[in-house]
Scaffold this motif. Sequence first.
Motif, short mmCIF file in Angstrom:
data_model
loop_
_atom_site.label_atom_id
_atom_site.label_comp_id
_atom_site.label_asym_id
_atom_site.label_seq_id
_atom_site.Cartn_x
_atom_site.Cartn_y
_atom_site.Cartn_z
N ALA A 52 0.84 -1.21 0.00
CA ALA A 52 0.00 0.00 0.00
C ALA A 52 0.87 1.26 0.00
N ALA A 53 1.92 1.25 0.78
CA ALA A 53 2.82 2.41 0.84
C ALA A 53 3.52 2.63 -0.50
N ARG A 54 3.96 1.55 -1.13
CA ARG A 54 4.60 1.67 -2.44
C ARG A 54 3.64 2.24 -3.47
N SER A 55 2.38 1.82 -3.43
CA SER A 55 1.40 2.33 -4.40
C SER A 55 1.10 3.80 -4.20
N GLU A 56 1.35 4.30 -2.98
CA GLU A 56 1.14 5.72 -2.67
C GLU A 56 2.45 6.51 -2.75
N ASN A 57 3.52 5.88 -3.22
CA ASN A 57 4.85 6.49 -3.30
C ASN A 57 5.36 6.99 -1.96
N GLU A 58 4.99 6.30 -0.89
CA GLU A 58 5.50 6.62 0.44
C GLU A 58 6.88 5.99 0.57
N ILE A 59 7.71 6.58 1.42
CA ILE A 59 9.08 6.11 1.56
C ILE A 59 9.25 5.43 2.92
N ILE A 60 9.46 4.13 2.88
CA ILE A 60 9.76 3.37 4.09
C ILE A 60 11.27 3.36 4.23
N GLU A 61 11.75 4.11 5.21
CA GLU A 61 13.19 4.25 5.38
C GLU A 61 13.80 3.14 6.23
N LEU A 62 13.01 2.62 7.18
CA LEU A 62 13.54 1.65 8.12
C LEU A 62 12.47 0.64 8.50
N ILE A 63 12.87 -0.62 8.58
CA ILE A 63 12.00 -1.67 9.07
C ILE A 63 12.70 -2.35 10.25
N ILE A 64 11.95 -2.48 11.34
CA ILE A 64 12.43 -3.21 12.51
C ILE A 64 11.49 -4.38 12.69
N THR A 65 12.01 -5.61 12.65
CA THR A 65 11.15 -6.78 12.77
C THR A 65 11.69 -7.77 13.78
N ASP A 66 10.76 -8.43 14.44
CA ASP A 66 11.07 -9.54 15.31
C ASP A 66 11.41 -10.75 14.44
N GLN A 67 12.18 -11.67 14.97
CA GLN A 67 12.48 -12.90 14.24
C GLN A 67 11.39 -13.95 14.47
N MET A 68 11.04 -14.18 15.72
CA MET A 68 10.14 -15.29 16.06
C MET A 68 8.68 -14.82 16.05
N MET A 69 8.02 -15.06 14.93
CA MET A 69 6.60 -14.76 14.79
C MET A 69 5.92 -16.02 14.28
N PRO A 70 4.63 -16.21 14.60
CA PRO A 70 3.96 -17.49 14.32
C PRO A 70 3.89 -17.92 12.86
N THR A 71 3.49 -17.06 11.96
CA THR A 71 3.25 -17.54 10.59
C THR A 71 4.36 -17.22 9.60
N MET A 72 5.14 -16.21 9.88
CA MET A 72 6.26 -15.86 9.00
C MET A 72 7.39 -15.33 9.86
N LYS A 73 8.51 -16.00 9.84
CA LYS A 73 9.67 -15.55 10.62
C LYS A 73 10.22 -14.24 10.05
N GLY A 74 10.93 -13.52 10.89
CA GLY A 74 11.47 -12.22 10.49
C GLY A 74 12.42 -12.30 9.32
N ASP A 75 13.27 -13.33 9.27
CA ASP A 75 14.21 -13.43 8.16
C ASP A 75 13.48 -13.65 6.84
N GLU A 76 12.40 -14.42 6.84
CA GLU A 76 11.60 -14.62 5.63
C GLU A 76 10.90 -13.32 5.23
N PHE A 77 10.36 -12.60 6.21
CA PHE A 77 9.73 -11.31 5.94
C PHE A 77 10.75 -10.35 5.31
N LEU A 78 11.94 -10.28 5.87
CA LEU A 78 12.97 -9.37 5.33
C LEU A 78 13.37 -9.77 3.92
N LYS A 79 13.45 -11.06 3.65
CA LYS A 79 13.79 -11.53 2.30
C LYS A 79 12.73 -11.03 1.31
N ARG A 80 11.46 -11.16 1.68
CA ARG A 80 10.39 -10.73 0.78
C ARG A 80 10.37 -9.21 0.62
N VAL A 81 10.61 -8.50 1.68
CA VAL A 81 10.64 -7.03 1.60
C VAL A 81 11.84 -6.58 0.76
#
Length: 158
Positions: A52-81
């Motif tokens: 949604a942010a990309r479609s609005e040309n918003e700028i995500i400068e920083l992402i902070i994510t936990d590693q241990m999450m139930p459905t998608m681990k942080g490393d997988e999320f970061l890979k996709r991002v």
Amino acid sequence: MSVTNRKGIILCVDDEPGVLSTLKEQLLADFIATHDVVTATSGEEALAFVEAARSENEIIELIITDQMMPTMKGDEFLKRVHSVLPDTMKILLTGHAGLDSAIKAINEGGLNRYIEKPWNAEAMRDDIKGLIGKFRQNLENQYLLNNLEARIRELGQA
């Protein structure tokens, strides 16, 4: 010269509401003038926000994510991002120190920092300031390079 006058976005992802609340409070105290802080409780929710942010040309400068999450681990999320936002700065924040996940996040997700919970607020603030500064400098450099290339093309046509 500034590339943009809009606020940047810091996206925080953690499945623990208490951690998200504390993190958001700390970030707003330090960065409210320059950044909007957005939270998500899962990798899937965060990915939807990223799109949604990309479609609005918003700028995500920083992402902070936990590693241990139930459905998608942080490393997988970061890979996709990383596949859609390779220049965004990324921090993996975790209470479960695991070398394998850190290495995967570095190699596949463009990880910039690995911080263990509980974090030191002052050290994290300094890390974030440095990463945001690096992101903004990279953005400014790209802007200047694009302008230079356009001027060179104009001169070649003259």
